[in-house]
Design a protein around this motif. Structure first.
Motif, PDB file in Angstrom:
ATOM      1  N   PHE A 138     132.510  72.995  41.087  1.00 25.96           N
ATOM      2  CA  PHE A 138     131.502  72.128  40.493  1.00 25.96           C
ATOM      3  C   PHE A 138     131.971  71.615  39.138  1.00 25.96           C
ATOM      4  CE2 PHE A 138     129.472  75.327  43.114  1.00 25.96           C
ATOM      5  CZ  PHE A 138     128.708  74.551  43.962  1.00 25.96           C
ATOM      6  N   ALA A 139     131.393  70.500  38.729  1.00 18.66           N
ATOM      7  CA  ALA A 139     131.673  69.912  37.419  1.00 18.66           C
ATOM      8  C   ALA A 139     130.372  69.314  36.890  1.00 18.66           C
ATOM      9  CB  ALA A 139     132.744  68.831  37.521  1.00 18.66           C
ATOM     10  N   LEU A 140     130.306  69.189  35.586  1.00 17.41           N
ATOM     11  CA  LEU A 140     129.150  68.566  34.965  1.00 17.41           C
ATOM     12  C   LEU A 140     129.419  67.098  34.682  1.00 17.41           C
ATOM     13  CD1 LEU A 140     128.085  71.240  32.317  1.00 17.41           C
ATOM     14  CD2 LEU A 140     127.100  70.840  34.580  1.00 17.41           C
ATOM     15  N   GLY A 141     128.377  66.294  34.806  1.00 20.68           N
ATOM     16  CA  GLY A 141     128.392  64.914  34.365  1.00 20.68           C
ATOM     17  C   GLY A 141     127.386  64.796  33.237  1.00 20.68           C
ATOM     18  N   VAL A 142     127.684  63.993  32.250  1.00 20.45           N
ATOM     19  CA  VAL A 142     126.798  63.849  31.096  1.00 20.45           C
ATOM     20  C   VAL A 142     126.644  62.378  30.739  1.00 20.45           C
ATOM     21  CG1 VAL A 142     126.497  64.368  28.635  1.00 20.45           C
ATOM     22  CG2 VAL A 142     127.427  66.117  30.157  1.00 20.45           C
ATOM     23  N   ALA A 143     125.419  61.978  30.483  1.00 22.81           N
ATOM     24  CA  ALA A 143     125.121  60.640  29.962  1.00 22.81           C
ATOM     25  C   ALA A 143     124.284  60.815  28.704  1.00 22.81           C
ATOM     26  CB  ALA A 143     124.356  59.815  30.997  1.00 22.81           C
ATOM     27  N   ILE A 144     124.610  60.045  27.681  1.00 24.92           N
ATOM     28  CA  ILE A 144     123.890  60.123  26.407  1.00 24.92           C
ATOM     29  C   ILE A 144     123.318  58.755  26.080  1.00 24.92           C
ATOM     30  CG2 ILE A 144     124.092  60.548  23.925  1.00 24.92           C
ATOM     31  CD1 ILE A 144     126.412  62.434  24.534  1.00 24.92           C
ATOM     32  N   GLU A 145     122.028  58.734  25.769  1.00 20.31           N
ATOM     33  CA  GLU A 145     121.353  57.521  25.309  1.00 20.31           C
ATOM     34  C   GLU A 145     120.758  57.816  23.943  1.00 20.31           C
ATOM     35  OE1 GLU A 145     117.311  55.603  26.547  1.00 20.31           O
ATOM     36  OE2 GLU A 145     118.872  54.969  27.976  1.00 20.31           O
ATOM     37  N   VAL A 146     121.110  56.999  22.969  1.00 23.80           N
ATOM     38  CA  VAL A 146     120.664  57.199  21.591  1.00 23.80           C
ATOM     39  C   VAL A 146     119.738  56.061  21.193  1.00 23.80           C
ATOM     40  CG1 VAL A 146     121.406  57.446  19.193  1.00 23.80           C
ATOM     41  CG2 VAL A 146     122.847  58.343  21.035  1.00 23.80           C
ATOM     42  N   GLU A 147     118.611  56.420  20.572  1.00 22.44           N
ATOM     43  CA  GLU A 147     117.689  55.438  20.025  1.00 22.44           C
ATOM     44  C   GLU A 147     117.778  55.513  18.503  1.00 22.44           C
ATOM     45  OE1 GLU A 147     113.948  56.722  21.569  1.00 22.44           O
ATOM     46  OE2 GLU A 147     114.590  56.451  23.643  1.00 22.44           O
ATOM     47  N   ILE A 148     118.062  54.375  17.879  1.00 24.29           N
ATOM     48  CA  ILE A 148     118.218  54.293  16.427  1.00 24.29           C
ATOM     49  C   ILE A 148     117.203  53.292  15.879  1.00 24.29           C
ATOM     50  CG2 ILE A 148     119.750  53.579  14.538  1.00 24.29           C
ATOM     51  CD1 ILE A 148     120.870  56.044  15.742  1.00 24.29           C
ATOM     52  N   THR A 149     116.525  53.673  14.823  1.00 27.81           N
ATOM     53  CA  THR A 149     115.603  52.772  14.137  1.00 27.81           C
ATOM     54  C   THR A 149     116.102  52.580  12.705  1.00 27.81           C
ATOM     55  OG1 THR A 149     113.761  53.634  15.445  1.00 27.81           O
ATOM     56  CG2 THR A 149     113.192  52.402  13.461  1.00 27.81           C
ATOM     57  N   GLY A 150     116.154  51.324  12.278  1.00 31.15           N
ATOM     58  CA  GLY A 150     116.497  51.039  10.900  1.00 31.15           C
ATOM     59  C   GLY A 150     117.893  50.495  10.680  1.00 31.15           C
ATOM     60  N   PRO A 158     129.751  68.203  42.710  1.00 34.76           N
ATOM     61  CA  PRO A 158     130.840  68.924  43.366  1.00 34.76           C
ATOM     62  C   PRO A 158     132.187  68.340  42.955  1.00 34.76           C
ATOM     63  CG  PRO A 158     129.825  67.392  44.900  1.00 34.76           C
ATOM     64  CD  PRO A 158     129.023  67.326  43.619  1.00 34.76           C
ATOM     65  N   ASN A 159     133.201  69.187  42.909  1.00 39.32           N
ATOM     66  CA  ASN A 159     134.565  68.697  42.707  1.00 39.32           C
ATOM     67  C   ASN A 159     135.497  69.452  43.641  1.00 39.32           C
ATOM     68  OD1 ASN A 159     135.207  71.150  41.485  1.00 39.32           O
ATOM     69  ND2 ASN A 159     135.349  70.313  39.421  1.00 39.32           N
TER      70      ASN A 159
END
Length: 137
Positions: A89-101, A84-85
């Motif tokens: 309404f508003a969106l919240g975003v979280a990004i998790e990145v997995e990197i190999t190499g 809620p805002n």
């Protein structure tokens, strides 16, 4: 000039149906149980999370190819919340990145560059504060 354009139509809002005009993607929509629905369908936040994750992973691979970085693999997890805002309404975003190499510093740099070129990241810039978390495997 656009590199690519598409369109979709929705009927019934969060308890309806949506599909692309070419018919390649069709989805029944339902309010999640957390919002009082039956949860027997997908919702806009899930669709946004899936699209953003795919786009961000493509951006990582695009930057790696451009810079000739030998990336073994990458995967992106995007979490989207409906908050809620003051006006609705508003969106919240979280990004998790997995990197190999790659080592941590190189992975962090690659993800920062991907965040700068990703169309989804650019679309929400200034509206949603996103700080991708990078995990090296």
């Amino acid at each position: 000039m656009a590199l690519y354009s598409t369109s979709a139509r929705a009927e019934g809002g969060r308890n309806g149906h949506s599909e692309t005009t070419d018919g390649a993607f069709k989805v029944d929509l339902a309010l999640p149980k957390e919002l009082g629905g039956n949860g027997k369908g997908n919702n806009p936040e899930q669709l946004f999370a899936a699209g953003y994750a795919a786009c961000f992973d493509s951006a990582i691979n695009h930057v790696a190819r451009q810079q000739k970085i030998a990336l073994e693999s990458s995967a992106v997890n995007v979490s989207v919340s409906l908050n809620p805002n003051d006006t609705g309404f508003a969106l919240g975003v979280a990004i998790e990145v997995e990197i190999t190499g790659l080592d941590q510093a190189a992975a962090n740099d690659l993800v920062a560059q991907a965040h700068a070129v990703c169309p989804y990241s650019n679309a929400v810039k200034g509206n949603i504060d996103i700080k991708p978390v990078v995990k090296v495997k």
